[in-house]
Design a protein around this motif. Structure first.
Motif, PDB file in Angstrom:
ATOM      1  N   VAL A 144       9.512  21.505  84.865  1.00 48.03           N
ATOM      2  CA  VAL A 144      10.791  20.807  84.766  1.00 48.03           C
ATOM      3  C   VAL A 144      11.135  20.233  86.137  1.00 48.03           C
ATOM      4  N   PRO A 145      11.361  18.935  86.194  1.00 46.76           N
ATOM      5  CA  PRO A 145      11.719  18.353  87.485  1.00 46.76           C
ATOM      6  C   PRO A 145      13.077  18.886  87.922  1.00 46.76           C
ATOM      7  N   PHE A 147      15.507  17.555  89.322  1.00 48.62           N
ATOM      8  CA  PHE A 147      16.684  16.737  89.030  1.00 48.62           C
ATOM      9  C   PHE A 147      17.137  16.923  87.578  1.00 48.62           C
ATOM     10  N   PHE A 148      16.182  17.218  86.681  1.00 49.55           N
ATOM     11  CA  PHE A 148      16.565  17.391  85.285  1.00 49.55           C
ATOM     12  C   PHE A 148      17.198  18.763  85.059  1.00 49.55           C
ATOM     13  N   LEU A 151      20.703  18.617  86.354  1.00 48.84           N
ATOM     14  CA  LEU A 151      21.652  17.894  85.492  1.00 48.84           C
ATOM     15  C   LEU A 151      22.012  18.709  84.264  1.00 48.84           C
ATOM     16  N   ILE A 257      15.946  16.555  96.538  1.00 53.46           N
ATOM     17  CA  ILE A 257      16.412  16.143  95.220  1.00 53.46           C
ATOM     18  C   ILE A 257      17.610  16.964  94.770  1.00 53.46           C
ATOM     19  N   VAL A 261      21.400  15.820  93.617  1.00 58.16           N
ATOM     20  CA  VAL A 261      22.011  16.102  92.316  1.00 58.16           C
ATOM     21  C   VAL A 261      23.395  16.719  92.498  1.00 58.16           C
TER      22      VAL A 261
ATOM     23  N   ILE B 266       6.180  13.007  88.004  1.00 62.48           N
ATOM     24  CA  ILE B 266       7.346  13.628  88.649  1.00 62.48           C
ATOM     25  C   ILE B 266       7.680  12.900  89.947  1.00 62.48           C
ATOM     26  N   PHE B 273      14.789   8.398  90.840  1.00 61.73           N
ATOM     27  CA  PHE B 273      16.027   9.161  90.745  1.00 61.73           C
ATOM     28  C   PHE B 273      16.830   9.047  92.041  1.00 61.73           C
ATOM     29  N   LEU B 274      16.138   8.921  93.171  1.00 62.50           N
ATOM     30  CA  LEU B 274      16.832   8.789  94.446  1.00 62.50           C
ATOM     31  C   LEU B 274      17.223   7.335  94.710  1.00 62.50           C
ATOM     32  N   MET B 296      27.595  11.890  83.388  1.00 67.14           N
ATOM     33  CA  MET B 296      27.343  13.120  82.656  1.00 67.14           C
ATOM     34  C   MET B 296      28.516  13.497  81.762  1.00 67.14           C
ATOM     35  N   PHE B 311      10.397  15.802  81.135  1.00 70.18           N
ATOM     36  CA  PHE B 311      10.096  17.226  81.092  1.00 70.18           C
ATOM     37  C   PHE B 311       8.977  17.510  80.101  1.00 70.18           C
TER      38      PHE B 311
END
Lengths: 315, 334
Positions: A144-145, A147-148, A151, A257, A261, B266, B273-274, B296, B311
């Protein structure tokens, strides 16, 4: 051992110089004028601009500029001033490194403390339900990254349940708040660390548990706990400790990362902001700091291995 | 006198039947049989196949634009996704956008497919390049030994100590604009340049572990008798490397390549993502997360969908890698 250490340190210094040169060269070759606005300002006459360029040594070839910079950097320890905050780089970075270290360090320790017992038990009870669960957990942990997972935690605990704060406050009003806001980032990083480590611990333990000396220990009637802890685990941990040492620099990547987040003002987010603002002294210092970390822990891993395993002779 | 019960003809058919009943077992057939027994690996393979079909074949059934917002006004879109005005009422929205729309009103399903194609291609390309480079350097070092070995390994060690993530961020950020301009001039498309830059940087910083692995395998296989035998009948260097040694070190390389695809996905997602990866009009899974993370509270599915895609893809790849490791290791065959 002494001669080995000296040679090893020498190689480390050369490696660090090589890395600093690579980083410097990347920055040197990057498009765009380092003088920025000044170069584009029409009020500055070409002669003045030329003189400014010369005074900064911007017309010198790459290697001369590099040597000048390296002299200031490594001999005079002049790490420059941040372009954006106008603070000396060290003053700017150190508090941020401390923030990152608190979170990353706690997470790492928790991750290791989860991984070792889980990995050991999962090896002793190979193919049991516990082993299957632990292996699945490990797979999820390192797949699992960050960042995920971050979140998802925010979604559950901040948005839906409202238990934990969204945003990290660098001056929390009380220690309870400080703990509360650290829970999610620490969980994310600890999950990642333990996911990677469990597999190593399990594999290493499986290897030792079938060794003859473990069978001997069992045959002479030792209690199972003594066999596992004193005989098998002690030897299984040698490679694990090396891997732990090698993984510490990898925390920086996770930190970059996770800090983004959870909006933690640590070294990782300082790096991202500095890159986006072209704050070269800060970029240089953090990138080089990571390089030092990598090299130091590489040496440390070798030394630890040699100290713990008397069969290894460092030459 | 009784007729002989076994004529040559009956013997031949019996032999055929026997041969058919015991099918020839090949190396890859064995590996596949072994692989199929590995449950997580089969789960991973199923997930990955589904996702690949979704992204690469789904486009033929679902060709909505990725970058055209679909704006609704009083139940009637004021601007359709195709030419002209198509009238779609709000009631149809669910069937029209099965996964809903993002914050700009763009169809999520089309975006997920498009993003997946980019993310998967980056992952596969970067893995192929880094494995190829790593194998080439590792093979040279392991086969020739001596000065070539120590020189190549010094370089590998140096690269291993590089601070990977900071450099990755730095290079994509600093060189992104220039590459885009160059790509615009050469290909007439900025995004090819970004793609090449990201793939290039990821593979440039990821080949080292493969090098070490291949070098170690080459060194041990090089000493085996069959290589000695090939040498003694006068096999040339090229045939020694490619025909004798390389096939014997292929299994760890295949495993490493599989895992590298996941790692590269990844890395690309982290870059995006950044906010340092692909530009906004080129969605990748990581880039969709980048925009979704500030929404969110408003719409969690915007983050959940691309995030789960990353994922499950990576989890599937890691499971497959684990299964391959078992399947390709002859010692583990039971």
């Amino acid at each position: 051992m002494g001669r080995y250490l000296i040679r090893r340190l020498l190689i480390s210094v050369i490696t660090l110089l090589f890395i600093s040169f690579i980083i410097y060269a990347v920055l040197f070759m990057a498009p765009g004028d380092p003088l920025g606005e000044l170069a584009a300002n029409p009020n500055v006459s070409p002669e003045v601009r030329q003189r400014i360029r010369a005074s900064y040594g911007l017309d010198d070839p790459l290697y001369i500029q590099y040597f000048k910079w390296a002299k200031a950097y490594f001999i005079q320890f002049d790490w420059g001033t941040s372009f954006v905050s106008r603070m000396p780089v060290m003053d700017y970075i150190l508090p941020r490194v401390w923030t990152s270290l608190q979170i990353g360090g706690t997470a790492f320790i928790i991750g290791v403390m989860i991984a070792i017992p889980v990995g050991v038990v999962s090896a002793i009870k190979q193919y049991s339900l516990f082993d299957n669960l632990a292996t699945t957990f490990a797979f999820i942990g390192f797949s699992v990254p960050t960042f995920f997972s971050g979140l998802i935690l925010i979604l559950i605990f901040s948005v839906k349940l409202g238990w934990l704060p969204f945003i990290y406050n660098s001056n929390p009003p009380s220690w309870q708040d400080a703990v509360k806001q650290s829970i999610m980032p620490i969980t994310v990083l600890a999950l990642f660390t333990s996911g990677q480590l469990i597999r190593y611990v399990r594999a290493s333990m499986l290897e030792t548990i079938n060794q003859d000396y473990v069978r001997t220990a069992r045959a002479k009637g030792l209690k199972e706990s003594a066999v596992v802890i004193a005989h098998a685990m002690r030897n299984a941990m040698i490679p694990v400790i090396t891997i732990i040492a090698l993984q510490i620099p990898g925390l920086v990547g996770g930190a970059v990362i996770t800090e983004q987040v959870f909006l933690i003002p640590g070294a990782g987010s300082a790096l991202i902001n500095a890159i986006k603002a072209k704050d070269i002294p800060v970029v240089m210092a953090i990138t080089f700091g990571v390089a030092i970390l990598v090299v130091v822990f590489n040496v440390l891993a070798d030394i630890i291995y040699a100290v713990l395993d008397p069969r290894i002779k460092l030459k | 006198m009784a007729a002989p019960s076994a004529t040559p003809q009956t013997l031949a058919t019996a032999g055929d039947a026997l041969r058919n009943s015991r099918k020839q077992r090949s190396l890859w057939g064995d590996a596949w049989r072994q692989f199929r027994r590995h449950k997580p690996a089969m789960v991973g393979l199923t997930i990955l196949t589904t996702f690949i079909l979704f992204c690469y074949v789904g486009i033929f059934f679902w060709d909505m634009p990725v970058n055209s917002p679909y704006v609704y006004q009083t139940n009637v879109p004021i601007w359709g996704y195709s030419e002209g005005f198509s009238v779609v009422t709000m009631k149809d929205e669910k069937t029209f956008h099965p996964l809903g729309t993002d914050e700009m009103g763009q169809d999520m399903m089309a975006r997920l497919m498009f993003a997946g194609r980019i993310s998967l291609s980056v992952g596969i390309m970067a893995a192929l390049i880094s494995i190829a480079v790593g194998t080439a350097i590792g093979a040279a070092a392991g086969f020739y030994g001596g000065f070539i070995d120590s020189a190549l390994m010094r370089i590998t060690d140096m690269f291993l100590s590089l601070p990977t993530l900071p450099l990755l961020l730095l290079i994509t950020f600093l060189f992104g604009p220039t590459i885009k301009k160059w790509s615009d001039r050469t290909f007439g498309n900025q995004n090819i340049g970004t793609f090449l830059l990201i793939v290039g940087v990821i593979s440039m910083l990821a080949w080292m572990p493969t090098t070490r692995l291949v070098r170690a395998s080459f060194m041990s296989v090089k000493e085996k008798e069959f290589v000695e035998a090939a040498k003694s009948i006068g096999a040339r260097e090229r045939s020694l490397i490619f025909k004798q040694i390389l096939p014997n070190v292929l299994s760890p390389i295949i495993v490493a390549a599989t895992l590298q695809v996941g790692a590269s996905i990844i890395t690309e997602s982290s870059l995006s993502f950044l906010g340092l990866g692909f530009p906004f009009d080129v969605p990748t899974w990581g880039q969709m997360l980048y925009t979704a993370k500030d929404l969110m509270q408003a719409d969690p599915k915007l983050a959940l969908l691309p995030g789960s895609m990353i994922f499950f893809t990576v989890l599937g790849i890691n499971f497959i890698g684990d299964g391959l490791r078992d399947a390709l290791d002859p010692r583990k065959t039971n």
